[in-house]
Design a protein around this motif. Sequence first.
Motif, PDB file in Angstrom:
ATOM      1  N   ASN A 367      46.404  -4.098  -3.736  1.00 56.42           N
ATOM      2  CA  ASN A 367      45.917  -4.816  -4.916  1.00 56.42           C
ATOM      3  C   ASN A 367      44.455  -5.243  -4.786  1.00 56.42           C
ATOM      4  O   ASN A 367      44.161  -6.341  -4.314  1.00 56.42           O
ATOM      5  N   LEU A 433      36.840  -2.367  -5.353  1.00 62.06           N
ATOM      6  CA  LEU A 433      36.451  -3.749  -5.066  1.00 62.06           C
ATOM      7  C   LEU A 433      36.178  -4.014  -3.583  1.00 62.06           C
ATOM      8  O   LEU A 433      35.759  -5.089  -3.211  1.00 62.06           O
TER       9      LEU A 433
ATOM     10  N   PHE B 382      49.553 -10.001 -10.414  1.00 60.69           N
ATOM     11  CA  PHE B 382      48.824  -9.154 -11.359  1.00 60.69           C
ATOM     12  C   PHE B 382      47.954  -8.156 -10.597  1.00 60.69           C
ATOM     13  O   PHE B 382      47.652  -8.354  -9.419  1.00 60.69           O
ATOM     14  N   ARG B 383      47.522  -7.120 -11.318  1.00 61.01           N
ATOM     15  CA  ARG B 383      46.620  -6.140 -10.717  1.00 61.01           C
ATOM     16  C   ARG B 383      45.190  -6.687 -10.708  1.00 61.01           C
ATOM     17  O   ARG B 383      44.615  -6.950 -11.756  1.00 61.01           O
ATOM     18  N   HIS B 384      44.660  -6.805  -9.521  1.00 64.55           N
ATOM     19  CA  HIS B 384      43.300  -7.316  -9.388  1.00 64.55           C
ATOM     20  C   HIS B 384      42.306  -6.435 -10.137  1.00 64.55           C
ATOM     21  O   HIS B 384      41.452  -6.920 -10.872  1.00 64.55           O
ATOM     22  N   ASP B 385      42.442  -5.120  -9.961  1.00 68.13           N
ATOM     23  CA  ASP B 385      41.467  -4.214 -10.575  1.00 68.13           C
ATOM     24  C   ASP B 385      41.385  -4.401 -12.088  1.00 68.13           C
ATOM     25  O   ASP B 385      40.305  -4.457 -12.650  1.00 68.13           O
ATOM     26  N   HIS B 388      39.901  -7.787 -13.040  1.00 67.28           N
ATOM     27  CA  HIS B 388      38.470  -7.714 -12.755  1.00 67.28           C
ATOM     28  C   HIS B 388      37.719  -7.033 -13.902  1.00 67.28           C
ATOM     29  O   HIS B 388      36.684  -7.499 -14.356  1.00 67.28           O
TER      30      HIS B 388
END
Lengths: 443, 458
Positions: A367, A433, B382-385, B388
């Motif tokens: 993630n 990221l 949740f999906r960080h990407d 973001h």
Amino acid sequence: MYKASTTQFYSYFKYIGFTLMAISLLCLTVTLAGGNTINAVVWGLSGIGLLTTGSLLVIVCSRLPKHVAHQNNGIWQKDATARGISAWVLGIILTSFYILLYWFPDTLHGLIIALEPLSQGLRHKPSDQWFLYGFFYTLAVMVMGVHALLKYRNNPYHLIRTCSVIFFQLGFAFLLPGLLLAFNQPEFYFSYFWPLKYDYLFPGTVGYLIDNGQALGVFMVFWGAVLTFLATPVLTYFYGKRWYCSWVCGCGGLAETAGDPYRQLSDKSKRAWQWEVAIIYPILGFVIITTLLLWINSWSGGSLLGDLSGGFSKSYGFFIGSVFSGVVGVGFYPILGNRVWCRFGCPMAAYLGLLQKHLSRFRITTNGGQCISCGNCSTYCEMGIDVRWYAQQGKPIIRSSCVGCGICAHVCPRGVLKLENGPVDGRYNGTTLIQRDSLNILS
Amino acid sequence: MQHDKHVVVIGNGIAGITLAQKLRARSDCRITVISAESPTHFSRPALMYVYMGHMRYQDIIPYPDWYYKEQKIEQLHDYVETIDFETRTLKLQHSEPLTYDQLVLATGSSAVYYNWPGMQLKGVQGLITLQDLELMQQQTNGIKQAVIVGGGLIGIEMAEMLQSKGIQVTMLVREKQYWQSNLPEKEAGLVTQHILACGIELKLQDELAEILGDETGTVKAVKSKNGEMIPCQFVGIATGVKPTIEFLKTSGIELGKGILVNNFFETSIKDVYAIGDCAQFKEPAPGEPALEQLWYTGRQHGEVLAAVLTGDRKPYIRGPWFNSAKFLNIEYQTYGFVPHTWDEQRYSSLYWEHPAKSKAMRFFYERESGNLKGVNLLGIRFRHDLCHYWLKENYTIHQVMEQLSAVNFDSEFFQRYEPELLTQYYLQHPDRQAPAKQQGWWKLRQHFSLFSETPDNC
């Protein structure tokens, strides 16, 4: 949940459980030692009954009052789960049991007699060492299945998966083969396939099934071949090797239930991984060659190779089938972790793994930039995969050895890992990221 | 950077070690990492798991020794006594003096104490370093009761650790609810309830007044400002951290609360840089803190400085903020900016909470423009990407709702609660129509070109 009275209540029943287990050990020892002088059925079945009740009491009373976040507390500080003396003792007992079972079954006479009524009831056949083995195996999966269900009770993936392995062990690997015998049909395990159950595609077994089972025998051969060559690639394409290794397989079933307290013991070093590759693929090759030789020999009426193929088959049966998968694979759970056989030996795992790595929609995604490198994932990976290596670089985890048990995602305190089936296209691509390291751990 | 240059990094935490790694990827210069704390880099947030017995110390070391050898990163386990910026020399406690061409200070933080009477007693300590952990293991061995001062992340971690050993824990929290200086009231309330339900005693709106000891100099009780006496054999101090800069006080380098740096991590002295917890931005971007004391920002600092040192001079732009933690069994993720209180005229939010009070989601946005400002999550991943990119591309709450089905990162077979959040959204915005088709994650990732090889933050 943490009130003193409740805690006391649980510990009280836990001690009753331990007492029952101690009495059961006494009963079983008597059964084992005096099979001819005492009533083995009474002593043996009481022992088994007490053992089951006692261990269930201990399991429920130690897991249920414990918060779900606290289930792994003290694992590395307890003798039994951190390769202490009791772990070695248990390892020696398990290993001895396998040695007696395989090579000196007469010594288990008392216990075998004890199961006579069960064997007659289920299979209409006298009890033997393999019935004894199957019975204890299934009992272990069920009792420790309860342990796993309680330990992972907040995670539906593990609840469903554990129920699945219990179902396949009880139904497909214990009751169904027994019932087939009761109806005078050949014993057959519908949940094991070539190359793990290597002899299911040996000419001898195929001939035996067809001659003794007629239509059903033909179906069994057909079932085995289809599952091996058609269903395995298709299912692995969609779900990775986990559909088999941690949902269906009996070895996996034992590892995920009885072996669960030992998953952290698997070796995570690079050297262990190198050994893995050096052993598991040659074993797959060994099975393929043995099978081919046997068929060539069978077609040529034994004129071409003489005794060679038989020698291959016997050696495989002894070294891999018995010594590795049984004695080392399970006997060494408390020392080497719960997936030694699956990781280093299983030819089915090797076959599934090749498919998983090159032709599958399965991967464990990481993630974004959330990983704190804590190492819970790697520690609890029973296959010794350094999950953290990938997670801290934001790379999806695609490894042939991953059995998809999903514990890494469960123990991650930051929600970094998720087992997913997605498009094959771009499945190695990670997050943007985190800057990635070009160095490869597998170099 | 030329191979004969010597870069010395003080501190082997996430900032220092990331810098060393990323620098190595870009240059073959000589790299030395010095730390007095530990011979090699370990995961500081994982210390609690060593105490609780989930892992051993060797399990929280992310990179094995062969890695550093292969990468030619020298590690020095020593204490830096003084730095002479004139001659570019470090005086070390045990080894010969070391000279550098470029020096990176990544010395991290230490616990803040507020001069309480009795704080020197045996059994009173914070938890930051490896040595703190060892001390805590000794000091809590066989004890019955403990008090934690401070209601932040280290506080709850210490509480969980102690509880795992069967120790009765009481937390002194200054605010009305646990961590209310960071969490909006509802979230703080949910976490507070969870902590209480787990059997940790919370003394809210109370502070430490005095620590009392027995005749052997060991703590035996604490007295709170409300006048309560709480018997205990251990006091955990978790009232915040401050940059570790004491040894630089007389060195001539410009200091504030931390080591002052610009957006290239340059300090007031040439060829000396500071990153991670100990660095303080002279001119932080509006609304952003001058001190960033997080694992993730430490890593990002290291990544950016490695680029700067190798001539890729781009300023540090943090990008959308994120953080995560775990309060006993409830995971917490946050993306972007969600304040603890806000002006109802200007901002609005979508909030959903599970009736069992174990899960919650909040989407915080500007009322007028609908721009998404931040997301708070409890018990849901949740999906960080995706979060973001929503924040980076200035998505409105309405656009976010169209992609809501793609954002969940919970394990398979977990129940999904996004539909309930959508219901909430349509109640709050009756003028909005349901999108024709909700988008799936696997399609969206292409749309965002999430998988380009160029990192987003450099």
